[in-house]
Design an enzyme around this catalytic site. Structure first.
Site, PDB file in Angstrom:
ATOM      1  N   LYS A 126       8.239   1.358   0.702  1.00 34.32           N
ATOM      2  CA  LYS A 126       8.913   0.530  -0.302  1.00 34.32           C
ATOM      3  C   LYS A 126      10.205   1.174  -0.808  1.00 34.32           C
ATOM      4  O   LYS A 126      11.261   0.545  -0.836  1.00 34.32           O
ATOM      5  CB  LYS A 126       7.944   0.268  -1.471  1.00 34.32           C
ATOM      6  CG  LYS A 126       6.691  -0.490  -1.052  1.00 34.32           C
ATOM      7  CD  LYS A 126       5.704  -0.636  -2.197  1.00 34.32           C
ATOM      8  CE  LYS A 126       5.071   0.686  -2.587  1.00 34.32           C
ATOM      9  NZ  LYS A 126       4.255   1.270  -1.498  1.00 34.32           N
ATOM     10  N   SER A 173     -45.911  -5.038 -47.332  1.00 35.11           N
ATOM     11  CA  SER A 173     -47.271  -4.881 -46.828  1.00 35.11           C
ATOM     12  C   SER A 173     -47.738  -6.168 -46.164  1.00 35.11           C
ATOM     13  O   SER A 173     -47.485  -7.280 -46.652  1.00 35.11           O
ATOM     14  CB  SER A 173     -48.232  -4.532 -47.978  1.00 35.11           C
ATOM     15  OG  SER A 173     -47.966  -3.232 -48.451  1.00 35.11           O
ATOM     16  N   SER A 185       0.818  -1.203   0.000  1.00 37.93           N
ATOM     17  CA  SER A 185       0.000   0.000   0.000  1.00 37.93           C
ATOM     18  C   SER A 185       0.860   1.264   0.000  1.00 37.93           C
ATOM     19  O   SER A 185       2.070   1.226   0.264  1.00 37.93           O
ATOM     20  CB  SER A 185      -0.930   0.007   1.203  1.00 37.93           C
ATOM     21  OG  SER A 185      -1.818   1.107   1.154  1.00 37.93           O
TER      22      SER A 185
END
Length: 569
Positions: A17, A501, A12
Protein backbone atom coordinates in the site's frame (compact mmCIF):
# COMPACT_ATOMS: atom_id res chain seq x y z
CA UNK A 1 -12.40 24.92 -8.48
CA UNK A 2 -10.92 21.40 -8.68
CA UNK A 3 -12.98 18.59 -7.18
CA UNK A 4 -11.65 16.79 -4.11
CA UNK A 5 -11.34 13.01 -3.80
CA UNK A 6 -10.77 11.52 -0.35
CA UNK A 7 -9.58 7.91 -0.57
CA UNK A 8 -7.78 5.27 1.46
CA UNK A 9 -5.42 2.44 0.65
CA UNK A 10 -6.05 -0.78 2.56
CA UNK A 11 -5.55 -4.52 2.36
CA UNK A 12 -3.45 -7.14 4.11
CA UNK A 13 0.00 -6.53 5.57
CA UNK A 14 2.86 -6.31 3.03
CA UNK A 15 0.52 -6.01 0.05
CA UNK A 16 2.35 -2.82 -0.99
CA UNK A 17 0.00 0.00 0.00
CA UNK A 18 2.65 2.54 1.03
CA UNK A 19 4.85 1.59 -1.93
CA UNK A 20 1.95 2.12 -4.33
CA UNK A 21 1.16 5.65 -3.15
CA UNK A 22 4.84 6.56 -2.83
CA UNK A 23 5.54 5.43 -6.41
CA UNK A 24 2.49 7.35 -7.64
CA UNK A 25 3.69 10.58 -6.02
CA UNK A 26 7.25 10.05 -7.31
CA UNK A 27 6.32 9.26 -10.91
CA UNK A 28 3.74 12.05 -11.12
CA UNK A 29 6.35 14.60 -9.98
CA UNK A 30 4.22 15.51 -6.96
CA UNK A 31 7.17 15.75 -4.56
CA UNK A 32 9.25 18.74 -3.59
CA UNK A 33 12.92 18.55 -4.55
CA UNK A 34 14.06 18.06 -0.95
CA UNK A 35 11.51 15.24 -0.43
CA UNK A 36 12.74 13.49 -3.55
CA UNK A 37 16.37 13.86 -2.48
CA UNK A 38 15.64 12.61 1.06
CA UNK A 39 13.83 9.58 -0.38
CA UNK A 40 16.80 8.68 -2.55
CA UNK A 41 19.21 9.03 0.39
CA UNK A 42 17.02 7.06 2.82
CA UNK A 43 16.61 4.27 0.25
CA UNK A 44 20.35 3.57 0.31
CA UNK A 45 19.88 2.10 3.79
CA UNK A 46 16.57 0.45 2.96
CA UNK A 47 15.59 -3.12 2.17
CA UNK A 48 15.75 -2.86 -1.65
CA UNK A 49 19.52 -3.02 -2.15
CA UNK A 50 19.90 0.68 -2.90
CA UNK A 51 16.84 0.92 -5.20
CA UNK A 52 14.27 3.55 -4.30
CA UNK A 53 12.00 2.36 -1.51
CA UNK A 54 8.83 4.32 -2.27
CA UNK A 55 7.12 3.20 0.97
CA UNK A 56 9.42 5.52 2.95
CA UNK A 57 7.37 8.49 1.73
CA UNK A 58 4.40 7.24 3.77
CA UNK A 59 5.99 5.16 6.54
CA UNK A 60 7.54 7.91 8.63
CA UNK A 61 7.57 6.24 12.06
CA UNK A 62 10.85 4.61 13.12
CA UNK A 63 9.00 1.40 14.05
CA UNK A 64 7.41 1.31 10.58
CA UNK A 65 10.75 1.65 8.83
CA UNK A 66 12.40 -0.95 11.06
CA UNK A 67 9.64 -3.54 10.57
CA UNK A 68 8.74 -2.64 7.00
CA UNK A 69 5.04 -2.35 7.84
CA UNK A 70 2.50 0.45 8.27
CA UNK A 71 1.31 0.95 11.85
CA UNK A 72 -0.53 4.27 11.94
CA UNK A 73 -2.65 6.08 9.34
CA UNK A 74 -0.52 8.37 7.15
CA UNK A 75 -2.35 11.21 5.39
CA UNK A 76 -1.02 12.82 2.19
CA UNK A 77 -2.38 15.84 0.34
CA UNK A 78 -1.59 16.33 -3.33
CA UNK A 79 -2.98 17.94 -6.45
CA UNK A 80 -2.76 17.09 -10.15
CA UNK A 81 -3.96 19.13 -13.11
CA UNK A 82 -7.35 17.44 -12.91
CA UNK A 83 -8.13 16.93 -9.22
CA UNK A 84 -7.13 17.45 -5.58
CA UNK A 85 -6.62 14.42 -3.33
CA UNK A 86 -6.41 13.44 0.31
CA UNK A 87 -5.17 9.87 0.75
CA UNK A 88 -5.04 7.90 3.99
CA UNK A 89 -2.52 5.07 3.86
CA UNK A 90 -3.84 2.60 6.44
CA UNK A 91 -2.14 -0.37 8.15
CA UNK A 92 -2.80 -3.91 6.95
CA UNK A 93 -1.92 -5.89 10.06
CA UNK A 94 -4.96 -7.31 11.88
CA UNK A 95 -3.69 -5.79 15.14
CA UNK A 96 -4.19 -2.30 13.68
CA UNK A 97 -7.66 -2.84 12.21
CA UNK A 98 -9.01 0.04 14.34
CA UNK A 99 -6.58 2.41 12.55
CA UNK A 100 -7.82 1.18 9.20
CA UNK A 101 -11.44 1.82 10.27
CA UNK A 102 -10.52 5.40 11.25
CA UNK A 103 -9.15 6.01 7.77
CA UNK A 104 -12.20 4.47 6.12
CA UNK A 105 -14.57 6.71 8.06
CA UNK A 106 -13.57 9.82 6.09
CA UNK A 107 -13.16 8.38 2.57
CA UNK A 108 -15.27 8.47 -0.60
CA UNK A 109 -13.30 5.66 -2.28
CA UNK A 110 -11.06 2.80 -1.20
CA UNK A 111 -8.09 1.32 -3.05
CA UNK A 112 -7.83 -2.24 -1.76
CA UNK A 113 -4.59 -4.03 -2.57
CA UNK A 114 -4.13 -7.78 -2.91
CA UNK A 115 -0.93 -9.71 -3.45
CA UNK A 116 -1.21 -11.46 -6.83
CA UNK A 117 0.71 -14.44 -5.40
CA UNK A 118 -1.82 -14.88 -2.56
CA UNK A 119 -5.13 -13.64 -3.95
CA UNK A 120 -8.11 -12.54 -1.85
CA UNK A 121 -7.47 -13.51 1.78
CA UNK A 122 -9.36 -13.03 5.06
CA UNK A 123 -7.88 -9.59 5.78
CA UNK A 124 -8.84 -8.44 2.27
CA UNK A 125 -12.42 -9.48 2.95
CA UNK A 126 -12.39 -7.85 6.39
CA UNK A 127 -11.19 -4.54 4.96
CA UNK A 128 -13.71 -4.64 2.10
CA UNK A 129 -16.52 -5.31 4.58
CA UNK A 130 -15.36 -2.47 6.87
CA UNK A 131 -15.25 -0.10 3.87
CA UNK A 132 -18.85 -1.04 3.03
CA UNK A 133 -19.83 -0.64 6.69
CA UNK A 134 -18.37 2.89 6.69
CA UNK A 135 -20.47 3.85 3.69
CA UNK A 136 -17.80 3.71 0.96
CA UNK A 137 -19.58 3.00 -2.33
CA UNK A 138 -16.61 3.04 -4.73
CA UNK A 139 -13.81 0.46 -4.63
CA UNK A 140 -10.64 -0.05 -6.65
CA UNK A 141 -9.03 -3.47 -6.40
CA UNK A 142 -5.33 -3.07 -7.16
CA UNK A 143 -3.91 -6.52 -7.90
CA UNK A 144 -0.31 -5.83 -6.88
CA UNK A 145 2.95 -7.72 -7.51
CA UNK A 146 1.80 -8.79 -10.97
CA UNK A 147 5.50 -8.93 -11.91
CA UNK A 148 5.88 -11.90 -9.53
CA UNK A 149 3.28 -13.93 -11.46
CA UNK A 150 4.60 -12.97 -14.89
CA UNK A 151 1.67 -10.57 -15.54
CA UNK A 152 -0.55 -13.63 -15.96
CA UNK A 153 -4.03 -12.58 -17.12
CA UNK A 154 -5.59 -15.85 -15.96
CA UNK A 155 -4.38 -15.27 -12.40
CA UNK A 156 -5.65 -11.70 -12.54
CA UNK A 157 -9.10 -12.83 -13.73
CA UNK A 158 -9.33 -15.44 -10.95
CA UNK A 159 -8.64 -12.81 -8.29
CA UNK A 160 -11.09 -10.41 -9.92
CA UNK A 161 -13.92 -12.95 -9.90
CA UNK A 162 -13.18 -13.93 -6.29
CA UNK A 163 -13.37 -10.28 -5.22
CA UNK A 164 -16.64 -9.75 -7.09
CA UNK A 165 -18.14 -12.70 -5.20
CA UNK A 166 -16.93 -11.23 -1.90
CA UNK A 167 -18.50 -7.81 -2.54
CA UNK A 168 -21.71 -8.94 -4.27
CA UNK A 169 -23.86 -8.09 -1.23
CA UNK A 170 -22.33 -4.66 -0.52
CA UNK A 171 -24.55 -2.59 -2.90
CA UNK A 172 -21.56 -0.70 -4.28
CA UNK A 173 -21.83 1.92 -7.02
CA UNK A 174 -18.55 1.06 -8.77
CA UNK A 175 -15.68 -1.45 -8.67
CA UNK A 176 -12.57 -1.10 -10.83
CA UNK A 177 -9.91 -3.84 -10.90
CA UNK A 178 -6.41 -2.81 -12.04
CA UNK A 179 -3.28 -4.98 -12.43
CA UNK A 180 -0.27 -3.14 -10.95
CA UNK A 181 3.29 -3.49 -9.75
CA UNK A 182 3.90 -0.98 -6.96
CA UNK A 183 7.68 -1.42 -7.01
CA UNK A 184 8.12 -1.32 -10.82
CA UNK A 185 5.40 1.24 -11.55
CA UNK A 186 3.20 -0.80 -13.91
CA UNK A 187 -0.26 0.79 -14.44
CA UNK A 188 0.25 3.35 -11.68
CA UNK A 189 0.63 6.65 -13.55
CA UNK A 190 0.71 5.29 -17.12
CA UNK A 191 -0.34 2.16 -19.01
CA UNK A 192 2.09 -0.75 -18.78
CA UNK A 193 3.36 -2.61 -21.83
CA UNK A 194 3.45 -5.74 -19.67
CA UNK A 195 -0.37 -5.90 -19.58
CA UNK A 196 -1.59 -5.43 -23.16
CA UNK A 197 -4.71 -7.41 -22.19
CA UNK A 198 -5.79 -4.72 -19.68
CA UNK A 199 -7.97 -2.13 -21.42
CA UNK A 200 -8.71 0.21 -18.52
CA UNK A 201 -7.01 3.34 -17.22
CA UNK A 202 -3.89 3.36 -15.02
CA UNK A 203 -4.61 3.97 -11.33
CA UNK A 204 -3.89 7.72 -11.15
CA UNK A 205 -5.89 8.47 -14.29
CA UNK A 206 -8.81 6.47 -12.96
CA UNK A 207 -8.73 8.35 -9.64
CA UNK A 208 -8.65 11.66 -11.51
CA UNK A 209 -11.79 10.79 -13.44
CA UNK A 210 -13.96 8.57 -11.22
CA UNK A 211 -17.30 10.15 -10.31
CA UNK A 212 -18.00 9.94 -6.58
CA UNK A 213 -20.57 12.73 -6.60
CA UNK A 214 -22.07 13.12 -3.15
CA UNK A 215 -25.86 13.43 -3.01
CA UNK A 216 -25.78 15.28 0.32
CA UNK A 217 -26.66 18.57 -1.39
CA UNK A 218 -29.88 16.99 -2.67
CA UNK A 219 -31.14 15.97 0.79
CA UNK A 220 -32.98 18.10 3.31
CA UNK A 221 -30.87 20.45 5.40
CA UNK A 222 -29.40 18.93 8.56
CA UNK A 223 -26.62 20.18 10.87
CA UNK A 224 -25.56 18.81 14.29
CA UNK A 225 -24.62 21.61 16.70
CA UNK A 226 -21.00 21.43 17.77
CA UNK A 227 -20.70 24.65 19.73
CA UNK A 228 -22.77 27.57 20.95
CA UNK A 229 -20.88 30.82 20.28
CA UNK A 230 -21.70 33.72 22.59
CA UNK A 231 -18.85 36.27 22.57
CA UNK A 232 -21.07 38.91 24.21
CA UNK A 233 -24.70 39.59 25.12
CA UNK A 234 -25.49 40.87 21.61
CA UNK A 235 -24.70 37.70 19.68
CA UNK A 236 -25.64 34.03 20.06
CA UNK A 237 -24.70 31.76 17.17
CA UNK A 238 -24.78 28.00 16.65
CA UNK A 239 -21.74 26.45 15.02
CA UNK A 240 -21.32 23.17 13.14
CA UNK A 241 -20.77 21.64 9.73
CA UNK A 242 -23.69 21.33 7.35
CA UNK A 243 -24.03 17.60 6.74
CA UNK A 244 -26.74 17.61 4.08
CA UNK A 245 -28.78 20.07 2.05
CA UNK A 246 -28.43 23.84 1.95
CA UNK A 247 -29.61 26.78 4.03
CA UNK A 248 -30.39 30.42 3.26
CA UNK A 249 -31.19 33.52 5.29
CA UNK A 250 -34.93 33.56 5.99
CA UNK A 251 -35.35 29.75 5.98
CA UNK A 252 -37.33 28.25 8.85
CA UNK A 253 -35.55 25.57 10.90
CA UNK A 254 -36.69 23.01 13.43
CA UNK A 255 -34.48 22.43 16.48
CA UNK A 256 -34.20 18.88 17.77
CA UNK A 257 -34.96 17.55 20.32
CA UNK A 258 -36.91 20.62 21.57
CA UNK A 259 -38.80 20.90 18.21
CA UNK A 260 -38.91 24.68 18.42
CA UNK A 261 -39.10 26.64 15.18
CA UNK A 262 -37.11 29.73 14.25
CA UNK A 263 -35.92 31.53 11.13
CA UNK A 264 -32.34 32.02 10.01
CA UNK A 265 -31.34 35.62 10.70
CA UNK A 266 -27.70 35.41 9.68
CA UNK A 267 -25.18 32.92 8.22
CA UNK A 268 -21.43 33.27 8.70
CA UNK A 269 -18.75 31.20 6.96
CA UNK A 270 -15.61 31.93 8.99
CA UNK A 271 -16.20 35.63 9.73
CA UNK A 272 -17.91 36.48 6.45
CA UNK A 273 -21.66 36.97 6.09
CA UNK A 274 -23.29 34.78 3.43
CA UNK A 275 -26.79 34.64 2.04
CA UNK A 276 -26.64 30.83 1.86
CA UNK A 277 -24.46 27.79 2.60
CA UNK A 278 -24.40 24.15 1.55
CA UNK A 279 -23.32 20.66 2.62
CA UNK A 280 -19.72 20.35 3.75
CA UNK A 281 -19.35 23.97 4.88
CA UNK A 282 -18.64 24.87 8.54
CA UNK A 283 -20.98 27.72 9.48
CA UNK A 284 -22.29 29.85 12.30
CA UNK A 285 -26.07 30.33 12.22
CA UNK A 286 -27.88 33.05 14.13
CA UNK A 287 -31.64 32.70 14.60
CA UNK A 288 -34.32 35.37 14.86
CA UNK A 289 -35.31 34.34 18.38
CA UNK A 290 -34.00 32.52 21.45
CA UNK A 291 -34.34 28.72 21.38
CA UNK A 292 -33.25 25.90 23.69
CA UNK A 293 -30.20 24.58 21.80
CA UNK A 294 -26.87 23.24 23.06
CA UNK A 295 -24.07 20.97 21.84
CA UNK A 296 -25.52 17.71 20.51
CA UNK A 297 -28.78 19.25 19.28
CA UNK A 298 -29.64 19.25 15.57
CA UNK A 299 -30.95 21.88 13.12
CA UNK A 300 -33.09 20.47 10.35
CA UNK A 301 -35.85 21.07 7.86
CA UNK A 302 -36.65 17.35 7.77
CA UNK A 303 -39.53 16.49 10.08
CA UNK A 304 -38.90 12.76 9.55
CA UNK A 305 -35.70 12.66 11.63
CA UNK A 306 -36.48 10.72 14.78
CA UNK A 307 -35.54 10.75 18.45
CA UNK A 308 -35.10 7.48 20.30
CA UNK A 309 -33.32 5.99 23.29
CA UNK A 310 -32.71 2.58 21.71
CA UNK A 311 -31.46 1.33 18.37
CA UNK A 312 -30.05 -1.63 16.49
CA UNK A 313 -26.62 -1.28 14.89
CA UNK A 314 -23.79 -3.11 13.16
CA UNK A 315 -20.48 -2.63 14.95
CA UNK A 316 -16.79 -3.38 14.53
CA UNK A 317 -15.48 -4.41 17.95
CA UNK A 318 -11.96 -3.00 18.44
CA UNK A 319 -11.26 -3.61 22.13
CA UNK A 320 -8.94 -6.26 23.59
CA UNK A 321 -11.65 -7.16 26.11
CA UNK A 322 -14.66 -9.30 25.17
CA UNK A 323 -18.02 -7.65 24.47
CA UNK A 324 -20.96 -9.20 26.33
CA UNK A 325 -24.52 -7.90 26.81
CA UNK A 326 -25.02 -5.66 29.81
CA UNK A 327 -21.80 -3.67 29.55
CA UNK A 328 -21.99 0.11 29.94
CA UNK A 329 -20.25 2.58 27.62
CA UNK A 330 -20.37 6.19 26.56
CA UNK A 331 -22.09 6.35 23.17
CA UNK A 332 -21.06 9.25 20.91
CA UNK A 333 -23.51 9.95 18.07
CA UNK A 334 -22.73 13.04 16.04
CA UNK A 335 -21.78 15.69 18.60
CA UNK A 336 -23.76 14.12 21.46
CA UNK A 337 -22.36 11.78 24.13
CA UNK A 338 -24.64 9.71 26.39
CA UNK A 339 -24.25 6.68 28.68
CA UNK A 340 -25.56 3.53 27.01
CA UNK A 341 -25.74 -0.24 27.40
CA UNK A 342 -25.35 -3.12 24.97
CA UNK A 343 -28.62 -4.90 25.70
CA UNK A 344 -28.26 -7.77 23.24
CA UNK A 345 -25.97 -9.31 20.64
CA UNK A 346 -28.24 -10.37 17.78
CA UNK A 347 -25.51 -12.19 15.83
CA UNK A 348 -21.99 -11.79 14.52
CA UNK A 349 -21.05 -11.68 10.83
CA UNK A 350 -18.68 -14.20 9.29
CA UNK A 351 -15.90 -12.21 7.61
CA UNK A 352 -15.38 -14.74 4.82
CA UNK A 353 -18.97 -15.53 3.85
CA UNK A 354 -21.06 -12.70 5.26
CA UNK A 355 -23.32 -15.27 6.93
CA UNK A 356 -24.81 -14.52 10.34
CA UNK A 357 -23.57 -16.61 13.25
CA UNK A 358 -25.31 -16.84 16.67
CA UNK A 359 -23.14 -15.30 19.38
CA UNK A 360 -23.31 -14.29 23.03
CA UNK A 361 -19.98 -12.47 23.01
CA UNK A 362 -17.74 -10.66 20.52
CA UNK A 363 -13.94 -10.55 20.41
CA UNK A 364 -11.54 -8.05 18.83
CA UNK A 365 -11.96 -7.28 15.09
CA UNK A 366 -15.28 -9.12 14.78
CA UNK A 367 -18.37 -7.58 13.18
CA UNK A 368 -21.70 -8.00 14.92
CA UNK A 369 -25.25 -6.73 15.03
CA UNK A 370 -26.29 -5.51 18.49
CA UNK A 371 -29.06 -3.67 20.29
CA UNK A 372 -28.34 -0.59 22.41
CA UNK A 373 -30.23 1.32 25.07
CA UNK A 374 -29.31 4.93 25.96
CA UNK A 375 -29.80 6.92 29.15
CA UNK A 376 -31.96 9.49 27.31
CA UNK A 377 -33.46 10.28 23.92
CA UNK A 378 -31.05 11.31 21.18
CA UNK A 379 -31.51 12.51 17.60
CA UNK A 380 -30.59 9.56 15.38
CA UNK A 381 -31.34 8.09 11.99
CA UNK A 382 -30.06 5.23 9.87
CA UNK A 383 -26.50 5.55 8.61
CA UNK A 384 -27.77 5.08 5.08
CA UNK A 385 -29.87 8.23 5.40
CA UNK A 386 -27.68 10.54 7.51
CA UNK A 387 -24.08 9.53 8.20
CA UNK A 388 -23.39 12.12 10.89
CA UNK A 389 -26.26 10.99 13.15
CA UNK A 390 -26.23 7.40 11.91
CA UNK A 391 -22.66 6.55 12.85
CA UNK A 392 -21.34 6.25 16.39
CA UNK A 393 -18.50 5.08 18.59
CA UNK A 394 -18.46 3.32 21.96
CA UNK A 395 -16.09 4.78 24.54
CA UNK A 396 -14.87 2.78 27.52
CA UNK A 397 -15.93 4.68 30.64
CA UNK A 398 -12.80 3.70 32.57
CA UNK A 399 -9.98 3.96 30.02
CA UNK A 400 -11.67 6.53 27.73
CA UNK A 401 -10.50 4.41 24.77
CA UNK A 402 -12.69 3.79 21.72
CA UNK A 403 -13.99 0.23 22.05
CA UNK A 404 -16.08 0.02 18.88
CA UNK A 405 -17.38 1.95 15.91
CA UNK A 406 -20.71 1.24 14.30
CA UNK A 407 -23.56 2.31 12.09
CA UNK A 408 -27.17 2.56 13.16
CA UNK A 409 -29.53 0.28 11.29
CA UNK A 410 -32.80 1.30 12.89
CA UNK A 411 -34.09 3.42 15.77
CA UNK A 412 -36.35 1.57 18.21
CA UNK A 413 -39.28 3.67 19.33
CA UNK A 414 -40.52 3.56 22.91
CA UNK A 415 -43.71 1.71 21.90
CA UNK A 416 -41.62 -0.99 20.24
CA UNK A 417 -39.45 -1.31 23.32
CA UNK A 418 -42.42 -1.84 25.62
CA UNK A 419 -43.66 -4.64 23.42
CA UNK A 420 -40.23 -6.26 23.41
CA UNK A 421 -39.42 -5.70 27.10
CA UNK A 422 -39.49 -9.34 28.13
CA UNK A 423 -36.86 -10.35 25.58
CA UNK A 424 -34.85 -7.16 25.08
CA UNK A 425 -33.48 -6.71 28.60
CA UNK A 426 -33.43 -10.01 30.42
CA UNK A 427 -32.43 -10.91 33.94
CA UNK A 428 -29.15 -12.20 32.49
CA UNK A 429 -28.41 -8.82 30.85
CA UNK A 430 -29.01 -6.98 34.14
CA UNK A 431 -26.88 -9.49 36.02
CA UNK A 432 -24.06 -9.12 33.49
CA UNK A 433 -24.31 -5.35 33.80
CA UNK A 434 -23.75 -5.61 37.56
CA UNK A 435 -21.14 -8.37 37.32
CA UNK A 436 -22.95 -10.73 39.66
CA UNK A 437 -25.57 -13.46 39.80
CA UNK A 438 -28.86 -12.44 41.45
CA UNK A 439 -29.53 -14.13 44.79
CA UNK A 440 -31.91 -13.96 47.76
CA UNK A 441 -30.58 -14.46 51.27
CA UNK A 442 -33.59 -15.02 53.53
CA UNK A 443 -32.62 -14.68 57.20
CA UNK A 444 -34.99 -16.68 59.40
CA UNK A 445 -34.96 -19.03 62.38
CA UNK A 446 -35.73 -19.10 66.07
CA UNK A 447 -33.64 -16.01 66.89
CA UNK A 448 -35.93 -13.07 67.58
CA UNK A 449 -34.10 -10.49 65.43
CA UNK A 450 -32.21 -11.47 62.26
CA UNK A 451 -31.54 -7.86 61.24
CA UNK A 452 -28.06 -7.39 62.79
CA UNK A 453 -26.63 -10.31 60.81
CA UNK A 454 -28.45 -9.29 57.61
CA UNK A 455 -27.05 -5.74 57.92
CA UNK A 456 -23.51 -7.00 58.56
CA UNK A 457 -23.66 -9.35 55.55
CA UNK A 458 -24.91 -6.53 53.32
CA UNK A 459 -22.14 -4.23 54.54
CA UNK A 460 -19.50 -6.82 53.61
CA UNK A 461 -21.06 -7.50 50.19
CA UNK A 462 -21.27 -3.80 49.32
CA UNK A 463 -17.68 -3.20 50.39
CA UNK A 464 -16.69 -6.01 47.98
CA UNK A 465 -18.46 -4.27 45.08
CA UNK A 466 -21.75 -6.20 44.97
CA UNK A 467 -25.17 -4.61 44.35
CA UNK A 468 -27.65 -5.35 47.14
CA UNK A 469 -31.00 -4.43 48.70
CA UNK A 470 -32.08 -5.15 52.29
CA UNK A 471 -35.71 -5.65 53.33
CA UNK A 472 -36.87 -5.84 56.93
CA UNK A 473 -40.44 -7.08 57.25
CA UNK A 474 -41.48 -5.37 60.45
CA UNK A 475 -45.07 -4.82 59.29
CA UNK A 476 -46.00 -8.49 59.18
CA UNK A 477 -46.52 -8.58 55.39
CA UNK A 478 -47.45 -12.03 54.08
CA UNK A 479 -44.38 -14.02 52.99
CA UNK A 480 -45.82 -14.45 49.48
CA UNK A 481 -46.04 -10.70 48.95
CA UNK A 482 -42.52 -10.15 50.25
CA UNK A 483 -41.24 -12.92 47.97
CA UNK A 484 -42.87 -11.33 44.91
CA UNK A 485 -41.14 -8.00 45.68
CA UNK A 486 -37.84 -9.81 46.18
CA UNK A 487 -38.25 -11.60 42.83
CA UNK A 488 -38.39 -8.20 41.10
CA UNK A 489 -35.11 -7.33 42.79
CA UNK A 490 -33.56 -10.56 41.53
CA UNK A 491 -34.88 -9.77 38.05
CA UNK A 492 -33.00 -6.47 38.33
CA UNK A 493 -29.81 -8.44 38.98
CA UNK A 494 -29.63 -7.57 42.69
CA UNK A 495 -28.65 -9.62 45.72
CA UNK A 496 -31.68 -9.29 48.02
CA UNK A 497 -31.36 -9.76 51.78
CA UNK A 498 -34.61 -10.37 53.69
CA UNK A 499 -34.87 -10.25 57.46
CA UNK A 500 -38.17 -12.06 58.08
CA UNK A 501 -38.93 -15.21 60.03
CA UNK A 502 -40.69 -17.88 57.98
CA UNK A 503 -43.33 -20.28 59.17
CA UNK A 504 -42.89 -23.83 57.97
CA UNK A 505 -45.86 -23.65 55.60
CA UNK A 506 -44.46 -20.44 53.98
CA UNK A 507 -41.15 -21.99 52.98
CA UNK A 508 -42.53 -23.91 50.01
CA UNK A 509 -44.39 -20.82 48.76
CA UNK A 510 -41.30 -18.59 48.95
CA UNK A 511 -39.15 -21.27 47.34
CA UNK A 512 -41.59 -21.67 44.44
CA UNK A 513 -41.64 -17.91 43.75
CA UNK A 514 -37.87 -17.32 43.99
CA UNK A 515 -36.65 -20.57 42.44
CA UNK A 516 -32.98 -21.50 42.47
CA UNK A 517 -31.88 -18.04 43.65
CA UNK A 518 -33.43 -18.67 47.10
CA UNK A 519 -30.90 -19.33 49.88
CA UNK A 520 -32.07 -19.62 53.47
CA UNK A 521 -29.91 -18.44 56.38
CA UNK A 522 -31.30 -20.20 59.46
CA UNK A 523 -30.28 -18.60 62.78
CA UNK A 524 -30.70 -20.96 65.70
CA UNK A 525 -29.20 -21.48 69.11
CA UNK A 526 -29.98 -25.16 69.41
CA UNK A 527 -26.94 -26.69 67.66
CA UNK A 528 -23.21 -26.25 67.76
CA UNK A 529 -21.23 -24.30 65.14
CA UNK A 530 -22.46 -23.60 61.62
CA UNK A 531 -23.16 -25.77 58.59
CA UNK A 532 -24.51 -25.69 55.04
CA UNK A 533 -26.99 -28.16 53.59
CA UNK A 534 -29.68 -28.34 50.94
CA UNK A 535 -33.37 -28.59 51.77
CA UNK A 536 -35.74 -31.11 50.24
CA UNK A 537 -36.15 -29.00 47.08
CA UNK A 538 -32.39 -28.58 46.61
CA UNK A 539 -32.14 -24.96 47.79
CA UNK A 540 -29.11 -24.09 49.97
CA UNK A 541 -29.64 -23.66 53.71
CA UNK A 542 -26.90 -22.01 55.78
CA UNK A 543 -27.36 -22.82 59.48
CA UNK A 544 -25.66 -20.72 62.15
CA UNK A 545 -25.57 -21.18 65.91
CA UNK A 546 -25.82 -17.62 67.18
CA UNK A 547 -25.16 -18.64 70.77
CA UNK A 548 -21.58 -19.58 69.91
CA UNK A 549 -20.87 -17.40 66.84
CA UNK A 550 -20.41 -13.64 66.81
CA UNK A 551 -22.20 -11.45 64.28
CA UNK A 552 -18.88 -10.73 62.54
CA UNK A 553 -17.90 -14.40 62.30
CA UNK A 554 -21.40 -15.42 61.15
CA UNK A 555 -21.28 -12.73 58.42
CA UNK A 556 -17.92 -14.04 57.23
CA UNK A 557 -19.41 -17.56 57.04
CA UNK A 558 -22.40 -16.42 54.99
CA UNK A 559 -20.35 -14.33 52.55
CA UNK A 560 -17.82 -17.13 52.10
CA UNK A 561 -20.58 -19.66 51.37
CA UNK A 562 -22.25 -17.56 48.65
CA UNK A 563 -19.23 -15.92 46.98
CA UNK A 564 -18.64 -18.68 44.44
CA UNK A 565 -22.24 -18.47 43.29
CA UNK A 566 -22.68 -14.70 42.97
CA UNK A 567 -19.50 -14.27 40.88
CA UNK A 568 -20.05 -17.35 38.69
CA UNK A 569 -21.14 -15.43 35.56
Amino acid sequence: MKSLLKFITCGSVDDGKSTLIGHMLYDAKLLFADQEKALELDSRLGSRGGKIDYSLLLDGLLAEREQGITIDVAYRYFTTDHRSFIVADTPGHEEYTRNMAVGASFADLAVILVDATKGVITQTKRHARICALMGIKHLVLAVNKMDLVGFDQTKFDEIKEDFFRTTAEFHLQSIQVIPVSATEGDNITKKSQNTPWYEGLPLLSYLENVDVHNTNDLKQFMMPIQRVCRPDHTFRGFQGQIETGHIAVGDELTTLPSRERAKVKRILVTDQDRDSAHAGQPVTIQLDREVDVSRGCVFTKDNQITEADSFTATILWMDDSVLTPGKNYLVKVGTKVLPGTVTAITHKIDINTGNTVPADQIVKNELAKCEFSLADNIVIDSFEQYKSIGGFILIDRVTNMTSACGVIDQAIQRSQRVAQLDTEITREVRAQQKGQNPLTLWFTGSVADQSPLAKEVEKRLVSSGYHTMLLENRQGEPARRVAEVVKLMNDAGLIALVSNSLHENDRATVRDILGKEYTEVNLDGSFAGSSSTDDAAGNPVIEIDTSRTSIEEAARVVVRRITNYVVNL
